[in-house]
Write a protein that holds these residues in place. Sequence first.
Motif, PDB file in Angstrom:
ATOM      1  N   ALA A  78       0.820  -1.222   0.000  1.00 52.39           N
ATOM      2  CA  ALA A  78       0.000   0.000   0.000  1.00 52.39           C
ATOM      3  C   ALA A  78       0.850   1.266   0.000  1.00 52.39           C
ATOM      4  CB  ALA A  78      -0.922   0.011   1.212  1.00 52.39           C
ATOM      5  N   GLN A  79       2.108   1.159   0.381  1.00 51.01           N
ATOM      6  CA  GLN A  79       3.054   2.283   0.444  1.00 51.01           C
ATOM      7  C   GLN A  79       2.485   3.483   1.220  1.00 51.01           C
ATOM      8  OE1 GLN A  79       4.102   3.017  -3.687  1.00 51.01           O
ATOM      9  NE2 GLN A  79       5.792   1.541  -3.540  1.00 51.01           N
ATOM     10  N   PRO A  80       2.009   3.259   2.446  1.00 51.33           N
ATOM     11  CA  PRO A  80       1.476   4.389   3.229  1.00 51.33           C
ATOM     12  C   PRO A  80       2.602   5.282   3.728  1.00 51.33           C
ATOM     13  CG  PRO A  80       1.574   2.437   4.584  1.00 51.33           C
ATOM     14  CD  PRO A  80       1.987   2.002   3.202  1.00 51.33           C
ATOM     15  N   GLU A  81       2.302   6.566   3.850  1.00 55.27           N
ATOM     16  CA  GLU A  81       3.272   7.501   4.426  1.00 55.27           C
ATOM     17  C   GLU A  81       3.287   7.402   5.947  1.00 55.27           C
ATOM     18  OE1 GLU A  81       2.524  11.419   3.075  1.00 55.27           O
ATOM     19  OE2 GLU A  81       2.965  10.974   0.974  1.00 55.27           O
ATOM     20  N   ARG A  82       2.144   7.012   6.539  1.00 58.44           N
ATOM     21  CA  ARG A  82       2.060   6.852   7.978  1.00 58.44           C
ATOM     22  C   ARG A  82       0.926   5.896   8.315  1.00 58.44           C
ATOM     23  NH1 ARG A  82      -0.411  12.641  10.157  1.00 58.44           N
ATOM     24  NH2 ARG A  82      -2.266  12.671   8.843  1.00 58.44           N
ATOM     25  N   ILE A  83       1.032   5.264   9.456  1.00 57.00           N
ATOM     26  CA  ILE A  83       0.043   4.298   9.916  1.00 57.00           C
ATOM     27  C   ILE A  83      -0.320   4.648  11.354  1.00 57.00           C
ATOM     28  CG2 ILE A  83      -0.371   1.867  10.485  1.00 57.00           C
ATOM     29  CD1 ILE A  83       1.568   1.141   8.234  1.00 57.00           C
ATOM     30  N   ARG A  84      -1.608   4.544  11.669  1.00 53.29           N
ATOM     31  CA  ARG A  84      -2.049   4.840  13.032  1.00 53.29           C
ATOM     32  C   ARG A  84      -2.208   3.539  13.802  1.00 53.29           C
ATOM     33  NH1 ARG A  84      -7.289   8.520  13.942  1.00 53.29           N
ATOM     34  NH2 ARG A  84      -8.391   6.569  13.579  1.00 53.29           N
ATOM     35  N   LEU A  85      -1.569   3.467  14.960  1.00 54.15           N
ATOM     36  CA  LEU A  85      -1.589   2.270  15.802  1.00 54.15           C
ATOM     37  C   LEU A  85      -2.084   2.621  17.193  1.00 54.15           C
ATOM     38  CD1 LEU A  85       1.940   0.856  14.844  1.00 54.15           C
ATOM     39  CD2 LEU A  85      -0.265   0.193  13.872  1.00 54.15           C
ATOM     40  N   TYR A  86      -2.668   1.626  17.866  1.00 51.33           N
ATOM     41  CA  TYR A  86      -3.156   1.822  19.228  1.00 51.33           C
ATOM     42  C   TYR A  86      -2.271   1.065  20.198  1.00 51.33           C
ATOM     43  CZ  TYR A  86      -6.204   1.833  23.328  1.00 51.33           C
ATOM     44  OH  TYR A  86      -6.695   2.002  24.590  1.00 51.33           O
ATOM     45  N   ALA A  87      -1.939   1.698  21.324  1.00 49.20           N
ATOM     46  CA  ALA A  87      -1.140   1.047  22.356  1.00 49.20           C
ATOM     47  C   ALA A  87      -1.797   1.270  23.704  1.00 49.20           C
ATOM     48  CB  ALA A  87       0.278   1.610  22.373  1.00 49.20           C
ATOM     49  N   HIS A  88      -1.925   0.199  24.503  1.00 44.93           N
ATOM     50  CA  HIS A  88      -2.478   0.304  25.843  1.00 44.93           C
ATOM     51  C   HIS A  88      -1.468   0.975  26.783  1.00 44.93           C
ATOM     52  CE1 HIS A  88      -6.116  -2.061  25.222  1.00 44.93           C
ATOM     53  NE2 HIS A  88      -5.397  -2.869  24.473  1.00 44.93           N
ATOM     54  N   GLY A  89      -1.976   1.591  27.831  1.00 43.84           N
ATOM     55  CA  GLY A  89      -1.116   2.180  28.851  1.00 43.84           C
ATOM     56  C   GLY A  89      -0.866   3.658  28.635  1.00 43.84           C
ATOM     57  N   GLU A  90      -0.513   4.345  29.724  1.00 41.49           N
ATOM     58  CA  GLU A  90      -0.209   5.769  29.627  1.00 41.49           C
ATOM     59  C   GLU A  90       1.051   5.993  28.799  1.00 41.49           C
ATOM     60  OE1 GLU A  90      -0.640   8.395  32.873  1.00 41.49           O
ATOM     61  OE2 GLU A  90      -1.909   7.036  34.019  1.00 41.49           O
ATOM     62  N   MET A  91       1.269   7.238  28.401  1.00 41.39           N
ATOM     63  CA  MET A  91       2.372   7.525  27.487  1.00 41.39           C
ATOM     64  C   MET A  91       3.737   7.206  28.076  1.00 41.39           C
ATOM     65  SD  MET A  91       1.153  11.000  25.516  1.00 41.39           S
ATOM     66  CE  MET A  91       2.703  11.093  24.641  1.00 41.39           C
ATOM     67  N   ASP A  92       3.860   7.228  29.399  1.00 39.33           N
ATOM     68  CA  ASP A  92       5.156   6.941  30.022  1.00 39.33           C
ATOM     69  C   ASP A  92       5.223   5.529  30.599  1.00 39.33           C
ATOM     70  OD1 ASP A  92       3.350   7.381  32.007  1.00 39.33           O
ATOM     71  OD2 ASP A  92       4.603   8.746  33.175  1.00 39.33           O
ATOM     72  N   ASP A  93       4.235   4.673  30.277  1.00 37.43           N
ATOM     73  CA  ASP A  93       4.269   3.291  30.732  1.00 37.43           C
ATOM     74  C   ASP A  93       5.310   2.488  29.950  1.00 37.43           C
ATOM     75  OD1 ASP A  93       2.325   3.664  32.573  1.00 37.43           O
ATOM     76  OD2 ASP A  93       0.755   2.563  31.522  1.00 37.43           O
ATOM     77  N   PRO A  94       5.890   1.441  30.569  1.00 41.14           N
ATOM     78  CA  PRO A  94       6.813   0.566  29.840  1.00 41.14           C
ATOM     79  C   PRO A  94       6.176  -0.050  28.596  1.00 41.14           C
ATOM     80  CG  PRO A  94       6.957   0.149  32.195  1.00 41.14           C
ATOM     81  CD  PRO A  94       5.799   1.067  31.999  1.00 41.14           C
ATOM     82  N   SER A  95       4.842  -0.247  28.623  1.00 43.81           N
ATOM     83  CA  SER A  95       4.164  -0.881  27.489  1.00 43.81           C
ATOM     84  C   SER A  95       4.204  -0.034  26.230  1.00 43.81           C
ATOM     85  CB  SER A  95       2.707  -1.187  27.848  1.00 43.81           C
ATOM     86  OG  SER A  95       2.014   0.006  28.192  1.00 43.81           O
ATOM     87  N   THR A  96       4.459   1.264  26.366  1.00 46.80           N
ATOM     88  CA  THR A  96       4.511   2.146  25.188  1.00 46.80           C
ATOM     89  C   THR A  96       5.940   2.511  24.816  1.00 46.80           C
ATOM     90  OG1 THR A  96       4.315   4.152  26.543  1.00 46.80           O
ATOM     91  CG2 THR A  96       2.274   3.134  25.798  1.00 46.80           C
ATOM     92  N   ARG A  97       6.915   1.844  25.409  1.00 50.05           N
ATOM     93  CA  ARG A  97       8.323   2.196  25.179  1.00 50.05           C
ATOM     94  C   ARG A  97       8.707   2.125  23.700  1.00 50.05           C
ATOM     95  NH1 ARG A  97      12.317   2.979  28.418  1.00 50.05           N
ATOM     96  NH2 ARG A  97      11.182   2.089  30.185  1.00 50.05           N
ATOM     97  N   ALA A  98       8.170   1.106  23.001  1.00 53.44           N
ATOM     98  CA  ALA A  98       8.518   0.958  21.590  1.00 53.44           C
ATOM     99  C   ALA A  98       8.128   2.195  20.783  1.00 53.44           C
ATOM    100  CB  ALA A  98       7.848  -0.282  21.003  1.00 53.44           C
ATOM    101  N   PHE A  99       7.029   2.835  21.177  1.00 54.68           N
ATOM    102  CA  PHE A  99       6.592   4.036  20.471  1.00 54.68           C
ATOM    103  C   PHE A  99       7.408   5.247  20.918  1.00 54.68           C
ATOM    104  CE2 PHE A  99       2.975   1.176  20.349  1.00 54.68           C
ATOM    105  CZ  PHE A  99       2.548   1.286  19.042  1.00 54.68           C
ATOM    106  N   ARG A 100       7.619   5.354  22.221  1.00 54.77           N
ATOM    107  CA  ARG A 100       8.328   6.523  22.747  1.00 54.77           C
ATOM    108  C   ARG A 100       9.789   6.558  22.297  1.00 54.77           C
ATOM    109  NH1 ARG A 100       9.025   6.096  27.816  1.00 54.77           N
ATOM    110  NH2 ARG A 100       8.094   4.049  28.213  1.00 54.77           N
TER     111      ARG A 100
END
Length: 210
Positions: free
Chosen positions: A14-36
Amino acid sequence: KELRTEVARAFADAQPERIRLYAHGEMDDPSTRAFRDCSEALPYKRYLAGRLIDLHHREAPANSDAIRVRTPDDCSFYPEYEEHYEAFWKARPDLKPFVRIESRDDLERYRAAGGLRLVEVDGALAGVFAALPQTSRGLRGWCMHERMLFGEFRGRRLGAAALWRFARTLPAEQGAVLYGTIVPDNQPSLRSAKKLGRLDIGGTWWLMTG
């Protein structure tokens, strides 16, 4: 980097320029580390939710005595509501792509569903709040679609009190929650939502792939 590479590979056709993903947990939680930790990931919207029965029994926030919410008979207030949005966008142009005005038809839909309220402070029209009964992401109850305090009433620590008054007008059926999204840059709204007792349960991120 690995996350970005794998997502780009999965959607390569599809060659998208960006993709929207959902992640559980607050922004500073370890669960969102991959995004941060990914320089190509940008936070988009946070989901905040609280059980209505808990919000109903929460202690009244400061300034609650000055606030009244009422159900309007129609949407004749719309021109004034529209003017305040224009003023808000002028003051915060960075939020215009994310904080959008509701159409008159949508406000009529919320009113018909029993979720539209006008906020008054000392008798003056001070804002518009609206929610719709629905289920999303496993959350059942009332989804916030509008929470707008007019300019002269912002910055006066009225947000949590207005939300508390609003929540107490919604039926707290068993398990029902009040939930909705807030953009991370809208810190006043985030603070007042959390002060009332709504929890940051996760959010969406834009992952740039191009």
